[in-house]
Design an enzyme around this catalytic site. Structure first.
Site, PDB file in Angstrom:
ATOM      1  N   TYR A 250       6.234   1.659  -8.737  1.00  0.00           N
ATOM      2  CA  TYR A 250       5.615   0.346  -8.582  1.00  0.00           C
ATOM      3  C   TYR A 250       4.931  -0.099  -9.873  1.00  0.00           C
ATOM      4  O   TYR A 250       5.007  -1.272 -10.244  1.00  0.00           O
ATOM      5  CB  TYR A 250       4.629   0.349  -7.410  1.00  0.00           C
ATOM      6  CG  TYR A 250       5.268   0.672  -6.084  1.00  0.00           C
ATOM      7  CD1 TYR A 250       6.494   0.131  -5.711  1.00  0.00           C
ATOM      8  CD2 TYR A 250       4.652   1.542  -5.188  1.00  0.00           C
ATOM      9  CE1 TYR A 250       7.080   0.434  -4.499  1.00  0.00           C
ATOM     10  CE2 TYR A 250       5.228   1.848  -3.965  1.00  0.00           C
ATOM     11  CZ  TYR A 250       6.449   1.293  -3.621  1.00  0.00           C
ATOM     12  OH  TYR A 250       7.019   1.601  -2.425  1.00  0.00           O
TER      13      TYR A 250
ATOM     14  N   GLU B 152       0.856  -1.172   0.000  1.00  0.00           N
ATOM     15  CA  GLU B 152       0.000   0.000   0.000  1.00  0.00           C
ATOM     16  C   GLU B 152       0.894   1.224   0.000  1.00  0.00           C
ATOM     17  O   GLU B 152       2.017   1.182   0.505  1.00  0.00           O
ATOM     18  CB  GLU B 152      -0.984   0.031   1.164  1.00  0.00           C
ATOM     19  CG  GLU B 152      -0.395   0.137   2.522  1.00  0.00           C
ATOM     20  CD  GLU B 152      -0.258  -1.212   3.211  1.00  0.00           C
ATOM     21  OE1 GLU B 152       0.627  -1.295   4.085  1.00  0.00           O
ATOM     22  OE2 GLU B 152      -0.981  -2.155   2.899  1.00  0.00           O
TER      23      GLU B 152
END
Length: 143
Positions: A115, A103
């Site tokens: 990411y 997260e």
């Protein structure tokens, strides 16, 4: 630059980075606890004896949850975060980990782009997950 497993001796430098970048920061005891657990894997990037960044993951069977990724503020933008997370992904693959979760703060667009480039896809939101300031977390997964 060298990518290697984090050692207890690295905690002084790791805590300097952690406390400079995060509110609230992880505690030294938190890092120590995960370093001692078999299912924890923490890496550092080191250059001439200086820790430039670190990342960690907790493994459960064939899945992992990235706990943290951090790079010294004066060395951000040099690809160190990519080097760390890519190394973590490769080590996980060698250990049979097929799915990795994380997260990230909704406002951390730089990390979200990193990411995404490494194959993570957004797959959810945790409302008001972060504090100081209160902010949503973007959930991402790499399969």
């Amino acid at each position: 630059m060298v990518l290697r497993e984090m050692l207890v001796e690295d905690l002084d430098q790791v805590m300097e980075i952690e406390e400079a970048l995060f509110q609230p920061p992880w505690t030294r005891e938190g890092f120590f606890t995960y370093l001692m657990r078999d299912e924890g894997m923490f890496l550092v990037v080191e250059e001439k004896g200086k820790i430039l960044g670190y990342c960690g993951i907790i493994l459960v069977l064939d899945e992992g949850d990235i706990t943290n990724v951090a790079v010294r503020s004066d060395r951000q933008g040099e690809g160190i975060g990519h080097f760390l997370v890519d190394g973590l992904i490769r080590l996980c693959s060698e250990r049979g980990v097929n799915v990795i979760h994380l997260e990230v703060r909704k406002s951390n667009e730089t990390a979200i782009r990193l990411y995404s480039r490494l194959g993570f896809e957004q797959d959810g939101i945790r409302k008001n997950y972060y504090t100081d300031p209160v902010e949503d977390a973007i959930l991402m997964t790499r399969k």
